[in-house]
Design a protein around this motif. Structure first.
Motif, short mmCIF file in Angstrom:
data_model
loop_
_atom_site.label_atom_id
_atom_site.label_comp_id
_atom_site.label_asym_id
_atom_site.label_seq_id
_atom_site.Cartn_x
_atom_site.Cartn_y
_atom_site.Cartn_z
N PHE A 656 55.53 38.44 49.48
CA PHE A 656 56.32 39.64 49.75
C PHE A 656 55.79 40.86 48.98
O PHE A 656 56.15 41.99 49.30
N ALA A 657 54.98 40.62 47.97
CA ALA A 657 54.34 41.73 47.24
C ALA A 657 52.84 41.45 47.23
O ALA A 657 52.26 41.10 46.20
N LYS A 658 52.24 41.61 48.38
CA LYS A 658 50.84 41.20 48.56
C LYS A 658 49.87 41.98 47.67
O LYS A 658 48.75 41.54 47.44
N ASN A 659 50.30 43.12 47.18
CA ASN A 659 49.42 43.93 46.33
C ASN A 659 49.73 43.78 44.85
O ASN A 659 49.19 44.52 44.03
N ASN A 660 50.58 42.83 44.51
CA ASN A 660 50.93 42.60 43.11
C ASN A 660 50.04 41.49 42.55
O ASN A 660 50.26 40.31 42.82
N ALA A 661 49.05 41.88 41.78
CA ALA A 661 48.09 40.90 41.25
C ALA A 661 48.75 39.93 40.29
O ALA A 661 48.38 38.75 40.23
N ASN A 662 49.71 40.42 39.51
CA ASN A 662 50.36 39.55 38.52
C ASN A 662 51.10 38.39 39.19
O ASN A 662 51.06 37.26 38.70
N LEU A 684 43.88 32.77 42.85
CA LEU A 684 43.19 33.50 41.78
C LEU A 684 42.21 34.52 42.36
O LEU A 684 42.12 35.65 41.87
N GLU A 685 41.47 34.10 43.37
CA GLU A 685 40.49 35.02 43.96
C GLU A 685 41.19 36.19 44.65
O GLU A 685 40.70 37.32 44.64
N HIS A 686 42.36 35.91 45.25
CA HIS A 686 43.12 37.01 45.84
C HIS A 686 43.59 37.97 44.74
O HIS A 686 43.52 39.20 44.92
N ALA A 687 44.04 37.41 43.63
CA ALA A 687 44.46 38.26 42.50
C ALA A 687 43.29 39.11 42.01
O ALA A 687 43.47 40.28 41.65
N PHE A 688 42.10 38.54 42.02
CA PHE A 688 40.92 39.30 41.57
C PHE A 688 40.62 40.47 42.50
O PHE A 688 40.26 41.56 42.04
N THR A 689 40.78 40.27 43.81
CA THR A 689 40.53 41.38 44.74
C THR A 689 41.52 42.51 44.50
O THR A 689 41.19 43.68 44.72
N LEU A 690 42.72 42.17 44.04
CA LEU A 690 43.73 43.19 43.76
C LEU A 690 43.51 43.87 42.42
O LEU A 690 43.77 45.07 42.27
N ALA A 691 43.04 43.10 41.45
CA ALA A 691 42.89 43.65 40.09
C ALA A 691 41.59 43.16 39.47
O ALA A 691 41.60 42.33 38.54
N PRO A 692 40.46 43.67 39.95
CA PRO A 692 39.17 43.24 39.39
C PRO A 692 38.99 43.66 37.94
O PRO A 692 38.07 43.15 37.27
N ASN A 693 39.84 44.53 37.44
CA ASN A 693 39.72 44.99 36.06
C ASN A 693 40.71 44.31 35.13
O ASN A 693 40.90 44.75 33.99
N PRO A 695 41.19 41.42 32.76
CA PRO A 695 40.30 40.45 32.08
C PRO A 695 40.81 39.01 32.15
O PRO A 695 40.01 38.08 32.20
N ASP A 696 42.14 38.83 32.17
CA ASP A 696 42.68 37.46 32.22
C ASP A 696 42.29 36.76 33.52
O ASP A 696 41.99 35.56 33.52
N ILE A 697 42.29 37.50 34.62
CA ILE A 697 41.94 36.90 35.90
C ILE A 697 40.46 36.54 35.93
O ILE A 697 40.08 35.43 36.35
N SER A 698 39.61 37.45 35.46
CA SER A 698 38.17 37.15 35.42
C SER A 698 37.88 35.96 34.51
O SER A 698 37.04 35.10 34.83
N TYR A 699 38.56 35.90 33.36
CA TYR A 699 38.37 34.78 32.43
C TYR A 699 38.75 33.45 33.09
O TYR A 699 38.01 32.46 33.01
N SER A 700 39.90 33.43 33.77
CA SER A 700 40.36 32.19 34.41
C SER A 700 39.39 31.73 35.49
O SER A 700 39.08 30.54 35.60
N LEU A 701 38.90 32.67 36.28
CA LEU A 701 37.95 32.31 37.34
C LEU A 701 36.62 31.83 36.76
O LEU A 701 36.03 30.85 37.25
N ALA A 702 36.16 32.49 35.72
CA ALA A 702 34.90 32.06 35.08
C ALA A 702 35.03 30.65 34.52
O ALA A 702 34.13 29.81 34.70
N GLN A 703 36.14 30.38 33.85
CA GLN A 703 36.36 29.05 33.28
C GLN A 703 36.45 27.99 34.36
O GLN A 703 35.88 26.90 34.23
N ARG A 719 30.42 38.01 33.70
CA ARG A 719 29.79 39.33 33.50
C ARG A 719 30.80 40.46 33.77
O ARG A 719 30.76 41.51 33.13
N ASN A 720 31.68 40.22 34.73
CA ASN A 720 32.73 41.22 34.96
C ASN A 720 33.65 41.29 33.75
O ASN A 720 34.08 42.38 33.33
N LEU A 721 33.92 40.13 33.14
CA LEU A 721 34.74 40.09 31.93
C LEU A 721 34.06 40.85 30.79
O LEU A 721 34.72 41.60 30.05
N ALA A 722 32.76 40.70 30.66
CA ALA A 722 32.03 41.41 29.61
C ALA A 722 32.11 42.92 29.83
O ALA A 722 32.16 43.69 28.86
#
Length: 746
Positions: A656-662, A684-693, A695-703, A719-722
């Motif tokens: 219902f909040a498709k643009n809410n990355a959290n 997670l990947e959908h969350a990344f498209t919404l909020a590529p900046n 860091p928690d999302i990038s860290y989770s995906l990298a791990q 590298r995005n996290l860095a």
């Protein structure tokens, strides 16, 4: 019919324009009769309505709405809240071009707008038809015809009528609203005419014609200087015209019934350039009603006022087409293909096509951006802000538009020039260096005050020493918008530091600033000695806080007002009082989700998770599509070890909040916790498209990808996290490990 209309018009003049005005100002009254102001609102009669009420029908909610006339009374038949087709008498018209709306009495003095509008444009332009104004709205949505978003008393009356008094009684849930004129009359702009009439009748002691405020132009004309700059043909005179117009032609919140036409920033709180209302470069997005755009412009800052271009009584442009602009800007230099790059008389050859692009609201109402900006497709590439070129040439790219402009203007001073939108883009996306970039704008006097204030408010996301200095200076700034923004910027700081920065604003001359400062500083009342307040400061704070409470009670018909009072009560450690306010909010506006969420939080803090869940389920019974309610309930269920039950609510929150990355991120974490990794990684990947900046999302995906031995993909996210956390040694070591594993894998 023509004779009837003339008769109605004359009657309207006698009723809504003072006879004394007509006697001396015949031409102005005649202009006014042709204006949107005159037609802002009228009693619905066969002579005033534009819509076809000759037994017309329209598909609506799987039924046929009907528009008809019986004994000279106009009716609209439509489904009521229970779905039963009901005949509603039409009481008033609302506006007339390019659409006309209609209103009915819902009971208790609540005047509501029908969900239908008449498209009053010509048939050749797609008009002369009935249409559903908000076809997507459901009963729990704010702009459903039964809700406060379509309530005349709250949303519309102050601007469409004169000397409006809302007069809402919370105890009975009734309005007893009044006005001196049904439409926008002389007094709406000129104010009380008593002293003016004395002057007109021979009292020549006054040199201001009996008006305390000048609302004329600041100068009649501007001329081009040798260096290309514009200079007024006479010294600028002080004028309140723009502020008078802004009381209606601005996005603002109202704090009480207007005291007079000249008190814009006393009775109203003007909106800054926020992401909810404006594109990152200040172009209009939501309905902003001109003022916020115009304040950004070189025109405003040079001294141009509304009536330099518009006849103030008819509202129409004084001159046709490009002549409006070339009364000041050289026709030889600007009204040519060499300047605008389009054939004369073609689309794109009008100044407004490039410098005042239009946004369409309410399906048919195209409104032009009054910031008079130069098209910047180069900024589209950097910030994704729209530009006038690609708004017309949708099949082309911004790169193409940049190339075309360079062909026409190889020495352009605009393309590539630093712009405030770059700082706003960095701040709005949580990127590094936001604080330094924003502070630079706040301190740069070459920027308009509304832009400097909007930069300052964004410093709330970067509460560092730069922000402290900017806030301290802005608190002393003569511009109210800067002082207003300072309050928002100071909110992340601890209450004692906030007090040191903001306490002078408790004595501000502007009510919105005093009230908001008091709300921001309210926690000081809970501070113990010696860091707490002395008696004089406590009195100052309480006095301003009482004003804040009154501004909320003025909006007592809205759930947010009671929720705000509940939040204040919690700040003052009065939980039972807060509970009463939240319950009042739910009672007065059942669709207002934050009231349920905040009440549930109160119960949670009191250790009553069962009551919290019951409250949230009550809210979902009213609006099962509220992402916030689903999310809050999911969190409560997780706290009570009901993770499986929480999963469905988190899924709903994300949907219902498709643009809410959290929400997507939290949903992914719960899926991961429950062992559903394929769906977790998708979320997670959908969350990344919404909020590529983030860091928690990038860290989770990298791990996760590292764990799956997909080192190339893990490297992308690492590298995005860095980039987001530069200089972090652990992240750098992680990247080195991934690079080594990736090379081995190859």
């Amino acid at each position: 019919m023509r004779l009837i209309w003339i008769f109605i018009s004359l009657v309207a003049v006698k009723v809504f324009a003072e006879p004394a005005c007509i006697n001396c100002h015949q031409s102005q009254v005649e202009d006014w009769q042709t204006s949107h102001h005159f037609h802002a609102m009228e009693k619905a009669t066969p002579a005033t309505v534009l819509g076809n009420f000759d037994d017309q029908t329209l598909e609506y909610q799987d039924q046929k709405a009907r528009f008809y006339t019986r004994d000279q009374q106009l009716f609209i038949a439509m489904p009521n809240l229970n779905g039963t087709l009901t005949d509603y008498p039409v009481l008033y018209t609302f506006g007339y071009e390019p659409l006309q709306q209609y209103m009915f009495d819902m009971g208790g003095g609540h005047i509501q707008l029908f969900p239908f509008a008449w498209d009053s444009r010509s048939k050749e332009n797609g008009g002369q038809r009935w249409f559903v104004l908000h076809p997507e709205q459901k009963q729990h949505d704010l702009f459903h015809w039964s809700q406060k978003g379509q309530n005349w008393n709250h949303m519309c009356a102050d601007c469409h009528s004169t000397e409006f008094k809302k007069q809402f009684d919370l105890n009975t849930n009734r309005f007893n609203s009044t006005y001196s004129a049904i439409n926008v009359s002389c007094k709406a702009c000129h104010g009380d005419t008593t002293e003016h009439l004395k002057w007109a009748n021979g009292d020549k002691k006054r040199t201001d014609k009996g008006f305390a405020n000048n609302i004329n132009t600041q100068t009649p004309l501007f001329t081009t200087q040798k260096d290309g700059s514009m200079k007024s043909v006479q010294p600028l005179v002080k004028s309140d015209q723009v502020q008078v117009c802004a009381t209606c032609h601005a996005r603002r919140s109202q704090l009480n019934d207007r005291s007079d036409p000249h008190s814009f920033l006393q009775d109203f709180r003007g909106s800054l350039l926020t992401p909810e209302l404006y594109h990152v470069d200040g172009q209009v997005w939501d309905e902003n009603y001109v003022w916020g755009s115009f304040l950004q412009s070189k025109m405003f800052n040079a001294g141009v006022t509304c009536s330099n271009c518009h006849n103030p009584h008819s509202g129409k442009l004084k001159l046709p087409g490009n002549q409006t602009c070339t009364q000041c800007h050289s026709q030889v230099d600007f009204d040519t293909p060499e300047h605008h790059g389009h054939k004369l008389e073609s689309e794109g050859s009008q100044c407004v096509d490039c410098h005042m692009p239009a946004t369409t609201y309410m399906q048919v109402d195209a409104r032009r951006d009054h910031s008079f900006r130069v098209p910047r497709p180069d900024l589209t590439l950097k910030t994704n802000a729209p530009n006038a070129c690609n708004s017309c040439h949708e099949d082309k790219t911004p790169q193409w538009a940049v190339k075309q402009i360079r062909n026409w203007h190889p020495n352009s001073a605009h393309l590539g020039k630093e712009h405030f939108s770059q700082a706003f883009h960095v701040a709005d996306n949580g990127l590094p260096n936001a604080s330094a970039m924003l502070t630079k704008i706040v301190q740069d006097k070459s920027f308009p005050d509304i832009i400097r204030g909007s930069a300052l408010s964004r410093l709330a996301s970067s509460p560092d020493n730069n922000a402290v200095v900017a806030i301290a200076r802005s608190v002393k700034d003569p511009e109210p918008l800067k002082r207003q923004a300072a309050i928002e910027a100071a909110m992340p700081f601890d209450i004692n530091q906030r007090w040191r920065m903001l306490n002078p604003l408790l004595d501000d001359t502007h009510l919105p600033i005093r009230a908001e400062a008091a709300r921001a500083l309210a926690p000081m009342l809970m501070e113990a000695f010696p860091s707490g307040l002395n008696e004089p400061d406590s009195e100052r704070l309480n006095k301003a806080l009482n004003e804040y409470k009154q501004t909320q009670l003025y909006q007592a018909e809205r759930g947010y007002a009671h929720t705000n009072l509940g939040n204040l009560a919690l700040t003052l450690q009065k939980p039972e009082e807060a509970k009463a306010h939240y319950l009042q909010a739910i009672s007065i506006e059942p669709i207002f989700a934050p009231a349920y969420v905040n009440l549930a939080d109160l119960y949670r803090n009191q250790g009553d998770e069962e009551a919290a869940q019951k409250t949230l389920k009550q809210g979902l019974a009213v609006n099962n599509e509220s992402a916030d309610l689903h999310y809050a309930l999911a969190m409560s269920l997780i706290r009570t070890k009901q993770k499986e039950a929480a999963l469905g609510h988190l899924k709903n929150a994300a949907n219902f909040a498709k643009n809410n990355a959290n929400y997507s991120f939290t949903y992914a974490l719960l899926l991961q916790d429950l062992g559903d990794m394929p769906h977790a990684i998708s979320a997670l990947e959908h969350a990344f498209t919404l909020a590529p900046n983030n860091p928690d999302i990038s860290y989770s995906l990298a791990q996760w990808y590292a764990g799956e031995e997909n080192y190339a993909q893990a490297l992308f996210y690492a590298r995005n996290l860095a980039r987001l956390v530069p200089g972090n040694q652990q992240v750098q070591q992680f990247i080195q490990q991934l690079e080594m594993m990736n090379s081995i894998g190859k």
